[in-house]
Each structure stands twice: as structure tokens, then as C-alpha cells.
Design an enzyme around this catalytic site. Sequence first.
Site, mmCIF file in Angstrom:
data_model
loop_
_atom_site.group_PDB
_atom_site.id
_atom_site.type_symbol
_atom_site.label_atom_id
_atom_site.label_comp_id
_atom_site.label_asym_id
_atom_site.label_seq_id
_atom_site.Cartn_x
_atom_site.Cartn_y
_atom_site.Cartn_z
ATOM 1 N N HIS A 1 -9.961 -32.752 -7.797
ATOM 2 C CA HIS A 1 -11.277 -32.362 -8.732
ATOM 3 C C HIS A 1 -12.447 -34.182 -8.441
ATOM 4 O O HIS A 1 -11.916 -34.980 -8.808
ATOM 5 C CB HIS A 1 -10.893 -32.493 -9.815
ATOM 6 C CG HIS A 1 -11.967 -32.804 -11.092
ATOM 7 N ND1 HIS A 1 -13.299 -31.689 -11.113
ATOM 8 C CD2 HIS A 1 -12.086 -32.857 -11.919
ATOM 9 C CE1 HIS A 1 -14.198 -32.065 -12.005
ATOM 10 N NE2 HIS A 1 -13.276 -32.903 -11.887
ATOM 11 N N GLU B 1 -4.843 21.417 -16.378
ATOM 12 C CA GLU B 1 -4.430 22.014 -16.348
ATOM 13 C C GLU B 1 -5.029 22.627 -17.527
ATOM 14 O O GLU B 1 -6.341 23.019 -17.865
ATOM 15 C CB GLU B 1 -3.575 20.183 -17.518
ATOM 16 C CG GLU B 1 -4.500 19.843 -17.743
ATOM 17 C CD GLU B 1 -4.318 18.298 -18.540
ATOM 18 O OE1 GLU B 1 -3.678 18.626 -19.330
ATOM 19 O OE2 GLU B 1 -5.392 17.373 -18.566
ATOM 20 N N ASP C 1 3.130 -3.717 32.146
ATOM 21 C CA ASP C 1 1.554 -4.899 31.494
ATOM 22 C C ASP C 1 0.435 -4.112 31.565
ATOM 23 O O ASP C 1 -0.960 -4.610 31.305
ATOM 24 C CB ASP C 1 1.028 -5.963 32.726
ATOM 25 C CG ASP C 1 0.743 -6.804 31.851
ATOM 26 O OD1 ASP C 1 0.523 -7.321 30.532
ATOM 27 O OD2 ASP C 1 -0.163 -8.156 32.679
ATOM 28 N N ASP D 1 -5.498 11.031 -21.374
ATOM 29 C CA ASP D 1 -6.296 10.765 -19.949
ATOM 30 C C ASP D 1 -6.043 9.811 -19.372
ATOM 31 O O ASP D 1 -5.934 8.669 -19.561
ATOM 32 C CB ASP D 1 -7.023 12.305 -20.420
ATOM 33 C CG ASP D 1 -7.211 12.951 -21.659
ATOM 34 O OD1 ASP D 1 -6.446 14.221 -21.088
ATOM 35 O OD2 ASP D 1 -7.463 12.866 -22.360
#
Length: 1114
Positions: free
Chosen positions: A569, A178, A874, A302
Site C-alpha cells: 500500500h 404450472e 504426430d 417463485d
Amino acid sequence: MAKATSGAAGLRLLLLLLLPLLGKVALGLYFSRDAYWEKLYVDQAAGTPLLYVHALRDAPEEVPSFRLGQHLYGTYRTRLHENNWICIQEDTGLLYLNRSLDHSSWEKLSVRNRGFPLLTVYLKVFLSPTSLREGECQWPGCARVYFSFFNTSFPACSSLKPRELCFPETRPSFRIRENRPPGTFHQFRLLPVQFLCPNISVAYRLLEGEGLPFRCAPDSLEVSTRWALDREQREKYELVAVCTVHAGAREEVVMVPFPVTVYDEDDSAPTFPAGVDTASAVVEFKRKEDTVVATLRVFDADVVPASGELVRRYTSTLLPGDTWAQQTFRVEHWPNETSVQANGSFVRATVHDYRLVLNRNLSISENRTMQLAVLVNDSDFQGPGAGVLLLHFNVSVLPVSLHLPSTYSLSVSRRARRFAQIGKVCVENCQAFSGINVQYKLHSSGANCSTLGVVTSAEDTSGILFVNDTKALRRPKCAELHYMVVATDQQTSRQAQAQLLVTVEGSYVAEEAGCPLSCAVSKRRLECEECGGLGSPTGRCEWRQGDGKGITRNFSTCSPSTKTCPDGHCDVVETQDINICPQDCLRGSIVGGHEPGEPRGIKAGYGTCNCFPEEEKCFCEPEDIQDPLCDELCRTVIAAAVLFSFIVSVLLSAFCIHCYHKFAHKPPISSAEMTFRRPAQAFPVSYSSSGARRPSLDSMENQVSVDAFKILEDPKWEFPRKNLVLGKTLGEGEFGKVVKATAFHLKGRAGYTTVAVKMLKENASPSELRDLLSEFNVLKQVNHPHVIKLYGACSQDGPLLLIVEYAKYGSLRGFLRESRKVGPGYLGSGGSRNSSSLDHPDERALTMGDLISFAWQISQGMQYLAEMKLVHRDLAARNILVAEGRKMKISDFGLSRDVYEEDSYVKRSQGRIPVKWMAIESLFDHIYTTQSDVWSFGVLLWEIVTLGGNPYPGIPPERLFNLLKTGHRMERPDNCSEEMYRLMLQCWKQEPDKRPVFADISKDLEKMMVKRRDYLDLAASTPSDSLIYDDGLSEEETPLVDCNNAPLPRALPSTWIENKLYGMSDPNWPGESPVPLTRADGTNTGFPRYPNDSVYANWMLSPSAAKLMDTFDS
């Protein structure tokens, strides 16, 4: 106030000092593409123009100058030769042939291409004043020019297709920065075509939308930008290039995509979304190091910078201030990509999160208020003004006080076992605490009734009360237990206190004799609820009934208390003794269907899970809920009935055999004949569309009780039996087997040659002998480097033996699975890896290029078989053999279908069929063509990419029929490129005529082969399998026998590896089925079918069988 004003002035001064450091950086000339493609033919005339390369400018005054690299490169970046054939005009970028590339030069380049076919060569083009480093070629200062190499002359212009007259093979894509001056970045015309075909007129144009910044000059056919581009307005342009070809009176139009991507530069300053530059940070209960206390967001139009550039581009600095603040806080930067809409399209942008984080734990007494400033600098910002922002955090650190309720009232049973949990104590807001270390203690008012203990839970900073002494519970005088609960902050020693009153309820009952210490040992509900165990509050274990839905978290088990065990737990009380709740706390082995917990225990289990803590093992097995259906008397009666039936059957069989030998005609059997008999009960049947049984051709053909075959000797292929020494069995099926052997003076060779020998077993039928004979006849005619080779046969004076090529590494499936064990570590490091690869090339780690090479070799062999009008039926990795040098050999064309794996084949009356490899028309209409082999090749590609994985994982073969018919296809595996997966999907097209032919498949794989050279991560996502073909016999234990099964002394080496059987298909298949079959859609097909078509109709599941199978599965 004065201090605040002074601080603001200092910040403004700092910003002014940073401004001069922000300047524009010129990036210089750059290529609009990183790769160019063109075709190159042998004996093209010197001076032939090839193509233009284009450079775009960073500034209007720049002038491009082009340079070529010194060398040509081939497969895997192999340096082939100095570039003596192609030159470039330094000012225009025109590449042309300096001299003709003749056949001798082509052969010289081919020899240096590491044994790979010379399909593509490339050279490097550099932009001056970029430093010309031959070893480095990175966009934007360098581009590669690829030439597709053809060892033929340039084709006649009239034979070229419109697509070949207009555009190169590979679709171009362009990169334009750009804010750069407009310029030319492409030239449409194919220069070799224009040079050699002047009578063909080609015109180009762009299908442009209104207001687009591109134009195509009609005279020069050059494409350029009209003005500087802005990525923040539009990032991608999906254009279409149109080519019109005029050749005499013919006019044709070709359209291809023409994508342009705008590359970003840092021209957008960071901003605050909605203008918010201040955040409040309150630190109270969360006082642990690494706690995020506040976040501010910055937006940048950006794109996200690369990770290596992130620190350099975006800096965040906590500005100097209070020393305590500098030590206590830090700022963390977290960028994330986002999309924003601009002019009707989405473009990428970046949001930067700046988090204020605690750098250390804070004590509960800390009490401060302050303002922190963070300077954010986008150091690469090239626009007007400064890319600097100032973030403000208003910080308040509040003190925390410890408070407990005045009194706790709880109850406990006299039957409670040790470690039974009876409740919790918790300071105010303790569950919200983080980084605050509170410890709890109990002080008993009566020493003889001190029963309870307390431990602090690290998860929620609470205190868990549990039974620590069961003897005190049994004393009648201990009806009420009085305690003082004390909570202490470990950092400041601040305390809080509360009264605890515990009522003892019930009466004590002695434990049942023989009960285990742990409730988890019990596997059934009755024995569970009769006993108690550690951690039981009621003195009895509790049974948790699961939901019975496969591997589930709600599995059946025996627990001391279902409120706390199992809950996924292992809490602080359960860690006191492994016998309390091994379902949550075990670190040992778990046998059966389960999902392991993190970091220990059982997260989910199948059926009932019980544990043996002392052995450190748990078992998850199906629930045993059925009582015996037959007692001892019942079993005795059944055994007597079975024995009586057996005796009667033996007598009847003996009588029938006697009658048969008495009346049956017995023709003499010479040594050159082989006679087989098949029982009448074994005749195959097929089913009509209505489900009625009907006899198949094969059954009618075999209604003769005895078939005799006279095997005529073929002098060209006959091999003396005395020169053949049989060794270890490599593989066997129901009717045939393959053994390793050594042949003396094979095909005139001196000494012994290792071969494989294929033969029938004694129980083989006439059908199997016909298959072996037709295979023998076909192998005589087949000669291709990627098809198993026939060496000879022993057809006289004994059973028929086929002598074929021996493959060192066995089946491709086993070879790929073994390669998983190599892993990245096998590659070594530094020079050792290269040395090992050179010394043992077949043992080096596989690359993606190797896998594509395997597929390409197989496609070459299948292309040859297709040209021979042979259908494999096969094609699978188990039926591909790997010979010395990793050469692929196609084998097993049908005879060995009885020996395959259970999950690969569906059992029918005639054997097993490879459902997961069969094409959709083969499954439903019993059609076998070259295009059905293409379908199987797609599944084979999937096996190769997954290193020998099982296709359609988790799907039973019986359920695959409807899934395929409704469009189900396998997903793209890991490590599989998009182009390879696209080729798989093309092979799995429902209509056979829409699948590619093997010639096109070979071309596609050739293009992939020259692009890929990266190593696979063989350790990622692959199971570790045991050796697939190991039966425990060593080399010295392998017995050797001659053709008459007489033992021989071991004088030759017998290194072997087990393989599947070799085989070929019938060369005389008719074009149409001998039995007319009607498709379900009512249409007739023109595909040639397998000769015993009605036999294979019996392979399909009938509706009743499918229903029975579903019932059995459930």
C-alpha cells in the site's frame, strides 16, 4: 400518536387502491418443446407421415391451430428454398411429405447451403392466433422442426438398430407450465418407421413413480398430464421412457431419459421470513454516501425474474414522508436465487434483499430519529389476495464528537532521514470513520526546532507524523520537541486538541559517501545496511530477507523501514517522494517475475526486487548469493588445459581421417546415387525393463559404415529440374528443410505454379533418406482434399526433391494465434463488417462454427488415412497447414520431428518426441495405431478451441507420464462447449478400443457444426503474441537459386510464409513389432507398432534421468 394512526390508515388505503390492478393474465397456447427432430431421406414417398407437434392449452376452451413457415433453412440459418415438400394438418399438428424429395432437389438445396455439407434443414411451426412472422421464432408460440438429411434411400427395416426404431437421434425434453389444464404433450411412435416397417412391432411405456402426474396411453402411445402441475411442489421430473421392439422372435428393450421441466408463473405472494418486517438503522461513524445502514429480506417461492422484467415485476417505493429523509435515503433491491426443499426434491425460489442506503454524506452534527416505510409490490402476482408488503425501518442518526488524548509521547533518532515515519495521532474512533473528513495540523512551540510534519491518512482518518526537516534534529538544543496537535472536521469546523512531546535520541552520524537517495536501489544486504535513504527512521536502510518460494509477497528487498515498506500500500507519506518506497508506489515498468500491485507497485516478486525511481523501473531477479568459485589464476590454468586438449583432439582427428581415406574402400558414386555416413557413436540404444542398455534394431541395421541408395525414376512423377526455381526457406530441421519454389508447366498447367519443395541436408543419414523415399512412395497413393498433395519429384541427376502443395497461411497453430489479434473490434459494425467479410472471406473474424469446421476437415483427412492403414504419429496443430479458403491440409508425418518447440518435445538420442500429444500406450508401450492418433486428435481439438494454446499449461513434459497414468486430463477451456469437451474426453480414454473412430468423430462434429454460429471473444483471456514466423526479410530480399544453388534473376513474385516441414508415414509398417516387447501389466497387445519400436523405447525417461531432471528443476 394521532399522526402515526393517520399514516397507517393512509397506507391501508394505498394498498386497497393497488388491489384492482392485480389480475390474471392469460398467456395462450404454447408448444411443449422448442425443437423437434426427425430423419429425412431422398426419394421418400409422398404422403409419408413424419411426426406430430403438440400444443398445450392455457385455458380449457382454447383450440390449437398449426401453421408452417414458408421456407426451409440450412446451416447458419441460411434460407435455402420455399417449403414445397412438407405440409401440416392444422388441427392435429401432423407433419407429412407433400411430395418426394428427389436427388435434383437435394442438390439444389446443397448448392444454397454456403458450401457446407447439407446435414440438417429446419422449418418453423407457428401456433395461431400467434402472428406468423417468418423472421421471428421464439418459444412458446413457435417451434423449430429439424430434419437430419440423408442423400440415400430409407434403409432396410432389418438393418435398423433398436434405438433407431424407437427414438429420434436427439433426446427430447419438455416444458410444461404450472397451473394449466392437463393435456397431451408427446407422441412416442416414430411415424416413418411405422409407415415403412409395418411388420415390426414397437411398444412404449413410462417408468412412473408412485403418484406422478403423467400417463402413457397404450393404444395411441400419447403422453399427457393427469392434472395441473405445481412448480413449487416439484420443478423437474427425471422420467425414463422404455421401448420394446418385437421383430419376429427377437425382442429388445431400449431405455432413454425423458425429462420434464415445470415452468413457473407468478402464483406465490411475497412473505417475510420468520415474520420480520422491521429493521433498525443506526447511523453514527459510517456516514458516507452509498453506505448500507439496514437490510430487510423478502421471500418469494417463485423464481428470480429476468433482468428485463425485474423493475416491472418488483417495485419498491419509499413512501412519502419527511423531505429530509427522502433526500438522505434510498432503497436498493437485490434479488438472489435460492433453493428450498419440497416433497423430497429441491426447487428454486427467490430472496429479495431491500437495503436502506445513504444518498449523501452526513455531517457529524446531524441528530435525528424517524421511521421510514417502503412499499414492495409483486405486480405480476396472479394468486388470491395482493402481492404487496410494507417494510419498516427505524432510523437513528447519532452525532459524533471529536476527542484526542490529552498528551502524546514519542521519540525520534537524530539520524532519521527526511520522510521517516515516527508515529500516528488519531481522534477517538477515527479508524471506524467513513465519510467524515478530519484534518490534522501541528503547532510548534519553538520555531528553531520545528522538525515534524503531519498528513492525514485517507484510509483510517488518522494523522501520520513524519520528519520534515532533518537540520533541526542535528541541533543539540533540540533535545525535546513540543507541539500542539489540532484535529478539525472540515464540514462543521469542530476541533479537538492534544499536547505532543517528542524526545530526540542518539547522536548524529554523517552519511556514507556515494550512497543512493533511495534504499530500494540496493540489491544486496551488505550495501543496503551500509547506507541510508529517504524515509529511514534510524538513518540506515533495512534488509528484508524473502522466503525464496517463487513469486511471493515476501520477496527480498531493501527498505527504509520494513514496518511500512513494502506493505502493498502506497500511503500518504510515501506519495510525497517516489524515492521513499518505489516498491509500493512505482507506476513505471517492472522487469522479471512479479505480480503487479493494484493500482501500482509490486504485489509479489521473484527473488530480489530493487528499483531505480529516477528511471521508473524495478527489477525482480533471482538472488545472487554465490561468490566466484575460481579466481584469475584458476581461470588461466583452465584455459590453458582446454587449449592443450583441443590441439591434441585436432591432431588425433586428422590422423584418424588420414587412415580412413588411406585404407577405406571407395566405390564410385554416380549422379543417380546418394551416399550417407553416420558415425558409430551416434548409434541409438534402448533399455530393457531392468535398465540395462541393449542395441536397437536400427543401430544394428546401420553398423555398415556406408549405405548407398539407387533411386529409380518414375516417369509419371518425375519433374525436370530445369523447370524448378527454388526460393526462400520455409522451415528446416537437423536433417531436412522445405523451401518455397515456382514450377514451370507443372502437371500440364500453363505458366508458373507456387509449390513447396522438401529436401535433405548434407548431414542427413541413410535413415532420413529412407524416410523421405517412403514418404515419396506413400504420397503417390494418397489423394484427399484434406491431406497435403504431391505434385512430383526430382530424383535424377542430383539430390532428391519432393514437390508438394503450398499452403498460403502456414500452420494451423500460427493461424489460430494470429486470429487472437483480430479481436471483436475487427468485426467492425453495421454493414462494414459484412462488406469486409464478403470481400476478404479468409480475413473475417473466426466463429465457433469455423473452429468446428476446421476440426471436421481434419477428421475427414484422418478418416481417409485410417482407411489407408496409415498412422500419423504426430497429429498436432503445428502439423496442419491452412490453404486458400481456410482449407485444412494434414502434413508432417514424422520427418520433421527435430525442429519442434522445446516445451512440446522431450529430447532423446534420436531427436524430440511430442510427449504432450502422444497417447498413453505410445508413451509407455511404444504402440502407434490409428487409436493413438485419435488421442492426439483430442489434444488438437483443445489447441483449436484455445486458439493455438499450449497443452497441459505449466506441466513439464517429463512430469506428464505419471499424471496421465493416474487419470489426469486437461480441464475444459473457456469458449468450449460441453459437447466438444465431451468429445475430447472420449479421445483421451485410457483403453484405445474405447476411443471413438474417426468416422464417428466426423459425425459428431457435423452435428456440432450446424448448431454453432456465434463469434468468439478473441480478446478475452488470450495472450498477445508476436508474429511467430517473421524473420525480418521482405519479399524483395528473398534470394532465388536453381537446383544447383546458382543465383537467378528475380522475375517472379516471392510472397511466402514460413511453415513446418511436410511429411508422410511409412506405408509398409508391419502389424507386429520386429522386437518383442512386454507390457508392464504382462499382457500382450494386438495393436500394430512403429517398425523401429526399440528405437523409440529410448525416448522414455529412465528413473535416474527423471531424478536428475527433478533435481535440476528444483
